[in-house]
Scaffold this motif. Structure first.
Motif, PDB file in Angstrom:
ATOM      1  N   PRO A 200       0.759  -1.254   0.000  1.00 59.37           N
ATOM      2  CA  PRO A 200       0.000   0.000   0.000  1.00 59.37           C
ATOM      3  C   PRO A 200       0.791   1.306   0.000  1.00 59.37           C
ATOM      4  O   PRO A 200       0.258   2.339  -0.393  1.00 59.37           O
ATOM      5  N   PHE A 201       2.067   1.306   0.423  1.00 57.00           N
ATOM      6  CA  PHE A 201       2.804   2.561   0.518  1.00 57.00           C
ATOM      7  C   PHE A 201       3.959   2.588  -0.475  1.00 57.00           C
ATOM      8  O   PHE A 201       4.810   1.697  -0.464  1.00 57.00           O
ATOM      9  N   ALA A 202       3.984   3.619  -1.320  1.00 57.24           N
ATOM     10  CA  ALA A 202       5.035   3.775  -2.317  1.00 57.24           C
ATOM     11  C   ALA A 202       5.981   4.889  -1.886  1.00 57.24           C
ATOM     12  O   ALA A 202       5.541   6.006  -1.595  1.00 57.24           O
ATOM     13  N   LEU A 203       7.263   4.574  -1.839  1.00 59.23           N
ATOM     14  CA  LEU A 203       8.288   5.585  -1.596  1.00 59.23           C
ATOM     15  C   LEU A 203       8.683   6.121  -2.958  1.00 59.23           C
ATOM     16  O   LEU A 203       9.075   5.360  -3.844  1.00 59.23           O
ATOM     17  N   THR A 204       8.546   7.432  -3.141  1.00 63.01           N
ATOM     18  CA  THR A 204       8.797   8.029  -4.445  1.00 63.01           C
ATOM     19  C   THR A 204       9.847   9.129  -4.359  1.00 63.01           C
ATOM     20  O   THR A 204      10.075   9.708  -3.294  1.00 63.01           O
ATOM     21  N   LEU A 205      10.461   9.390  -5.486  1.00 59.44           N
ATOM     22  CA  LEU A 205      11.449  10.457  -5.630  1.00 59.44           C
ATOM     23  C   LEU A 205      10.898  11.466  -6.615  1.00 59.44           C
ATOM     24  O   LEU A 205      10.463  11.094  -7.717  1.00 59.44           O
ATOM     25  N   SER A 206      10.886  12.710  -6.234  1.00 62.89           N
ATOM     26  CA  SER A 206      10.398  13.767  -7.101  1.00 62.89           C
ATOM     27  C   SER A 206      11.336  13.933  -8.289  1.00 62.89           C
ATOM     28  O   SER A 206      12.557  13.909  -8.138  1.00 62.89           O
ATOM     29  N   ARG A 207      10.752  14.098  -9.474  1.00 65.69           N
ATOM     30  CA  ARG A 207      11.550  14.352 -10.680  1.00 65.69           C
ATOM     31  C   ARG A 207      11.123  15.689 -11.255  1.00 65.69           C
ATOM     32  O   ARG A 207      10.336  15.750 -12.185  1.00 65.69           O
TER      33      ARG A 207
ATOM     34  N   LEU B  66      13.757  15.359  -2.807  1.00 63.60           N
ATOM     35  CA  LEU B  66      12.459  15.247  -2.154  1.00 63.60           C
ATOM     36  C   LEU B  66      11.925  13.829  -2.304  1.00 63.60           C
ATOM     37  O   LEU B  66      11.742  13.340  -3.417  1.00 63.60           O
ATOM     38  N   LEU B  67      11.717  13.186  -1.165  1.00 61.75           N
ATOM     39  CA  LEU B  67      11.118  11.861  -1.129  1.00 61.75           C
ATOM     40  C   LEU B  67       9.696  12.015  -0.613  1.00 61.75           C
ATOM     41  O   LEU B  67       9.441  12.845   0.264  1.00 61.75           O
ATOM     42  N   ALA B  68       8.789  11.215  -1.154  1.00 59.42           N
ATOM     43  CA  ALA B  68       7.402  11.247  -0.694  1.00 59.42           C
ATOM     44  C   ALA B  68       6.892   9.830  -0.559  1.00 59.42           C
ATOM     45  O   ALA B  68       7.281   8.937  -1.318  1.00 59.42           O
ATOM     46  N   ILE B  69       6.027   9.646   0.417  1.00 59.59           N
ATOM     47  CA  ILE B  69       5.347   8.369   0.602  1.00 59.59           C
ATOM     48  C   ILE B  69       3.902   8.590   0.182  1.00 59.59           C
ATOM     49  O   ILE B  69       3.225   9.490   0.707  1.00 59.59           O
ATOM     50  N   LEU B  70       3.465   7.797  -0.778  1.00 62.85           N
ATOM     51  CA  LEU B  70       2.101   7.879  -1.290  1.00 62.85           C
ATOM     52  C   LEU B  70       1.357   6.607  -0.931  1.00 62.85           C
ATOM     53  O   LEU B  70       1.963   5.530  -0.840  1.00 62.85           O
ATOM     54  N   ASP B  71       0.045   6.718  -0.757  1.00 59.79           N
ATOM     55  CA  ASP B  71      -0.739   5.512  -0.502  1.00 59.79           C
ATOM     56  C   ASP B  71      -1.124   4.873  -1.834  1.00 59.79           C
ATOM     57  O   ASP B  71      -0.743   5.366  -2.904  1.00 59.79           O
ATOM     58  N   ARG B  72      -1.869   3.790  -1.783  1.00 61.33           N
ATOM     59  CA  ARG B  72      -2.199   3.064  -3.016  1.00 61.33           C
ATOM     60  C   ARG B  72      -3.057   3.877  -3.979  1.00 61.33           C
ATOM     61  O   ARG B  72      -3.136   3.558  -5.149  1.00 61.33           O
ATOM     62  N   ASP B  73      -3.690   4.943  -3.491  1.00 56.88           N
ATOM     63  CA  ASP B  73      -4.482   5.824  -4.351  1.00 56.88           C
ATOM     64  C   ASP B  73      -3.711   7.086  -4.738  1.00 56.88           C
ATOM     65  O   ASP B  73      -4.310   8.085  -5.148  1.00 56.88           O
TER      66      ASP B  73
END
Length: 172
Positions: A31-38, A82-89
């Motif tokens: 459910p949780f995605a660790l993302t990197l801003s581009r 910038l790292l962000a954690i997003l939920d499945r939606d």
């Protein structure tokens, strides 16, 4: 920036660090995605600034630990990412600046009024950055845009605000 509902695309790890599981594809069922801003000017104009998925996790706590592990892999002299954690939606759960092996988490806004103030301030900073760009002040432009991005990182989805704030209290 982070709270836009954009498709999140998995990516290989080509962002200035390496990972032991470079060929592993994050499990999309987690459910949780660790993302990197581009964030690039060309990407903004082409619509390709969707965040890059670095990994997926079953819990927010594990995603936060994963963010720290990724921060440790950045080069010591690299600019903050910038790292962000997003939920499945694809809703923003938590975001922060990764640098020097740590993540400085941005505390979420707690009300709509605070969110409006943050959006207004970030907009003003981006306008100042635009004017500074006309003066060829590249360092100032980068600092102003980064500060605006950090403000945007506080725009946690209303569903997650109290939970994210509590997670930061526990982590501290």
């Amino acid at each position: 920036m982070f709270d836009l509902s954009l498709p999140v695309q998995p990516t290989s790890r080509t962002h200035g660090f390496t990972h032991g599981l470079q060929n592993a594809v994050p499990d999309p069922s987690l459910p949780f995605a660790l993302t990197l801003s581009r964030q690039t000017l060309a990407g903004s104009m082409s619509g390709e600034n969707a965040p890059a998925v670095l990994d997926r996790f079953p819990t927010l706590a594990e995603a936060m630990r994963g963010a720290i592990r990724h921060a440790e892999e950045f080069a010591p002299d690299a600019a903050p990412q910038l790292l962000a954690i997003l939920d499945r939606d694809d809703r923003l759960v938590l975001a922060g600046a990764a640098c020097d092996g740590a993540v400085a988490w941005c505390h979420p806004v707690m009300s709509a009024a605070e969110a409006r103030a943050v959006v207004s301030e970030a907009s003003q900073l981006r306008a100042q950055a635009g004017r500074a760009a006309n003066w060829s002040e590249t360092d100032l432009v980068q600092r102003l845009r980064h500060h605006a991005d950090l403000l945007d990182a506080r725009l946690v989805d209303p569903l997650w605000r109290a939970f994210a704030a509590r997670a930061l209290q526990i982590a501290a």
